[in-house]
Design a protein around this motif. Structure first.
Motif, PDB file in Angstrom:
ATOM      1  N   MET A  21       0.986  -0.985   0.210  1.00  0.00           N
ATOM      2  CA  MET A  21       0.002  -0.198  -0.013  1.00  0.00           C
ATOM      3  C   MET A  21       1.108   1.227  -0.088  1.00  0.00           C
ATOM      4  SD  MET A  21      -3.094  -0.999   2.882  1.00  0.00           S
ATOM      5  CE  MET A  21      -1.959  -1.357   3.331  1.00  0.00           C
ATOM      6  N   TYR A  22       1.739   1.471   0.766  1.00  0.00           N
ATOM      7  CA  TYR A  22       2.717   2.329   0.569  1.00  0.00           C
ATOM      8  C   TYR A  22       3.866   2.048   1.391  1.00  0.00           C
ATOM      9  CZ  TYR A  22       1.558   2.752   5.854  1.00  0.00           C
ATOM     10  OH  TYR A  22       1.782   2.391   6.952  1.00  0.00           O
ATOM     11  N   PHE A  23       5.563   2.632   1.470  1.00  0.00           N
ATOM     12  CA  PHE A  23       6.265   2.258   1.488  1.00  0.00           C
ATOM     13  C   PHE A  23       7.175   3.502   2.031  1.00  0.00           C
ATOM     14  CE2 PHE A  23       7.434   2.649  -2.770  1.00  0.00           C
ATOM     15  CZ  PHE A  23       9.018   3.470  -2.945  1.00  0.00           C
ATOM     16  N   ARG A  24       7.776   3.410   3.344  1.00  0.00           N
ATOM     17  CA  ARG A  24       8.963   4.430   3.803  1.00  0.00           C
ATOM     18  C   ARG A  24      10.794   4.053   3.375  1.00  0.00           C
ATOM     19  NH1 ARG A  24       6.444   8.355   6.165  1.00  0.00           N
ATOM     20  NH2 ARG A  24       4.397   7.271   7.121  1.00  0.00           N
ATOM     21  N   VAL A  25      11.010   5.562   2.812  1.00  0.00           N
ATOM     22  CA  VAL A  25      12.549   5.421   2.593  1.00  0.00           C
ATOM     23  C   VAL A  25      13.416   5.909   3.695  1.00  0.00           C
ATOM     24  CG1 VAL A  25      14.348   5.670   0.937  1.00  0.00           C
ATOM     25  CG2 VAL A  25      12.489   5.421   0.273  1.00  0.00           C
ATOM     26  N   GLY A  26      14.166   4.982   4.203  1.00  0.00           N
ATOM     27  CA  GLY A  26      14.877   5.614   5.496  1.00  0.00           C
ATOM     28  C   GLY A  26      16.658   5.182   4.912  1.00  0.00           C
ATOM     29  N   GLU A  27      17.597   5.166   6.645  1.00  0.00           N
ATOM     30  CA  GLU A  27      18.494   5.733   6.239  1.00  0.00           C
ATOM     31  C   GLU A  27      19.425   4.528   5.671  1.00  0.00           C
ATOM     32  OE1 GLU A  27      20.029   7.328   9.762  1.00  0.00           O
ATOM     33  OE2 GLU A  27      18.735   9.357   9.790  1.00  0.00           O
ATOM     34  N   HIS A  28      20.546   4.448   4.477  1.00  0.00           N
ATOM     35  CA  HIS A  28      21.051   3.585   4.059  1.00  0.00           C
ATOM     36  C   HIS A  28      20.252   2.571   3.881  1.00  0.00           C
ATOM     37  CE1 HIS A  28      24.179   5.741   7.321  1.00  0.00           C
ATOM     38  NE2 HIS A  28      23.391   5.129   8.281  1.00  0.00           N
ATOM     39  N   GLY A  29      19.576   2.936   2.552  1.00  0.00           N
ATOM     40  CA  GLY A  29      18.922   1.858   2.020  1.00  0.00           C
ATOM     41  C   GLY A  29      18.028   1.004   2.063  1.00  0.00           C
ATOM     42  N   GLY A  56       5.370   5.040 -11.943  1.00  0.00           N
ATOM     43  CA  GLY A  56       4.375   5.162 -12.250  1.00  0.00           C
ATOM     44  C   GLY A  56       3.677   4.644 -11.252  1.00  0.00           C
ATOM     45  N   ALA A  57       3.332   3.730 -10.525  1.00  0.00           N
ATOM     46  CA  ALA A  57       2.324   3.696  -9.602  1.00  0.00           C
ATOM     47  C   ALA A  57       2.896   3.722  -8.142  1.00  0.00           C
ATOM     48  CB  ALA A  57       2.862   1.933  -9.097  1.00  0.00           C
ATOM     49  N   PHE A  58       3.790   4.509  -7.893  1.00  0.00           N
ATOM     50  CA  PHE A  58       3.780   5.127  -6.495  1.00  0.00           C
ATOM     51  C   PHE A  58       4.156   7.005  -6.392  1.00  0.00           C
ATOM     52  CE2 PHE A  58       4.452   0.456  -5.334  1.00  0.00           C
ATOM     53  CZ  PHE A  58       4.152   0.578  -5.066  1.00  0.00           C
ATOM     54  N   PHE A  59       3.481   7.596  -5.439  1.00  0.00           N
ATOM     55  CA  PHE A  59       3.130   8.878  -5.380  1.00  0.00           C
ATOM     56  C   PHE A  59       3.346   9.587  -4.087  1.00  0.00           C
ATOM     57  CE2 PHE A  59       1.377  12.652  -4.117  1.00  0.00           C
ATOM     58  CZ  PHE A  59       1.260  13.764  -5.083  1.00  0.00           C
ATOM     59  N   LYS A  60       4.926  10.059  -4.518  1.00  0.00           N
ATOM     60  CA  LYS A  60       5.492  10.979  -3.088  1.00  0.00           C
ATOM     61  C   LYS A  60       4.566  11.422  -2.237  1.00  0.00           C
ATOM     62  CE  LYS A  60       9.652  12.935  -1.741  1.00  0.00           C
ATOM     63  NZ  LYS A  60      11.106  13.467  -2.241  1.00  0.00           N
ATOM     64  N   VAL A  61       4.332  11.298  -1.047  1.00  0.00           N
ATOM     65  CA  VAL A  61       3.219  11.805  -0.270  1.00  0.00           C
ATOM     66  C   VAL A  61       4.418  13.038   0.574  1.00  0.00           C
ATOM     67  CG1 VAL A  61       1.625  10.494  -0.925  1.00  0.00           C
ATOM     68  CG2 VAL A  61       3.141   9.766   0.851  1.00  0.00           C
ATOM     69  N   ASN A  62       5.038  12.355   1.663  1.00  0.00           N
ATOM     70  CA  ASN A  62       6.556  13.485   2.325  1.00  0.00           C
ATOM     71  C   ASN A  62       7.384  13.005   1.894  1.00  0.00           C
ATOM     72  OD1 ASN A  62       6.568  11.627   3.655  1.00  0.00           O
ATOM     73  ND2 ASN A  62       4.639  11.737   4.449  1.00  0.00           N
ATOM     74  N   THR A  63       8.305  13.565   2.784  1.00  0.00           N
ATOM     75  CA  THR A  63       9.979  13.036   2.059  1.00  0.00           C
ATOM     76  C   THR A  63      10.356  12.024   2.181  1.00  0.00           C
ATOM     77  OG1 THR A  63      10.935  13.679   4.515  1.00  0.00           O
ATOM     78  CG2 THR A  63      10.874  15.524   3.084  1.00  0.00           C
ATOM     79  N   ASN A  68       0.975   3.367  -3.168  1.00  0.00           N
ATOM     80  CA  ASN A  68       0.642   2.901  -3.950  1.00  0.00           C
ATOM     81  C   ASN A  68      -0.719   3.617  -4.776  1.00  0.00           C
ATOM     82  OD1 ASN A  68      -0.147   1.199  -6.036  1.00  0.00           O
ATOM     83  ND2 ASN A  68      -0.085  -0.366  -4.907  1.00  0.00           N
ATOM     84  N   THR A  69      -0.887   4.512  -5.821  1.00  0.00           N
ATOM     85  CA  THR A  69      -2.245   4.596  -6.617  1.00  0.00           C
ATOM     86  C   THR A  69      -3.601   4.028  -6.548  1.00  0.00           C
ATOM     87  OG1 THR A  69      -1.354   5.100  -8.108  1.00  0.00           O
ATOM     88  CG2 THR A  69      -1.064   6.964  -7.057  1.00  0.00           C
TER      89      THR A  69
END
Length: 114
Positions: A21-29, A56-63, A68-69
């Motif tokens: 549904m969504y994912f978050r990118v953290g530090e060090h990959g 194109g499947a995902f939209f950045k909602v914050n930093t 997943n659209t």
């Protein structure tokens, strides 16, 4: 009679566009993937992160968060909902500017589907 059924372990072998549904990118990959009933943290290379964030499947909602659209049910009051709104619903906060952009993208998806 022994029948071996192939079952897919969603914790290890998930399909990004259909299971997440969504994912978050953290530090060090370190990327934290959130599905309907699970979340998994995986270490990914910079190239892999660029590949999943620029598709194109995902939209950045914050930093650090991408939604997943195709899994969005509703956008309301600065929140993106993924399931029925209620006590157990999953949602992500979104700024008003990005909320308007995301609504435009979802409307375009609906128009393209017709």
């Amino acid at each position: 009679m022994n029948v071996a059924l192939e079952t897919r372990n969603s914790y290890e072998n998930f399909v990004l566009e259909s299971d997440i549904m969504y994912f978050r990118v953290g530090e060090h990959g370190l990327v934290s993937f959130h599905g309907k009933n699970f979340h998994i943290k995986k270490r990914m290379s910079t190239e892999q992160i660029i590949e999943i964030t620029t598709g194109g499947a995902f939209f950045k909602v914050n930093t650090d968060c991408y939604v997943n659209t195709k899994k969005i049910v509703q956008i309301q009051e600065g929140k993106v909902f993924f399931e029925i709104k209620g006590a157990d619903s999953k949602f992500i906060s979104i700024t008003k500017l990005r909320q308007h952009r995301l609504k435009d993208i979802l409307q375009q998806h609906k128009t393209d589907a017709k």
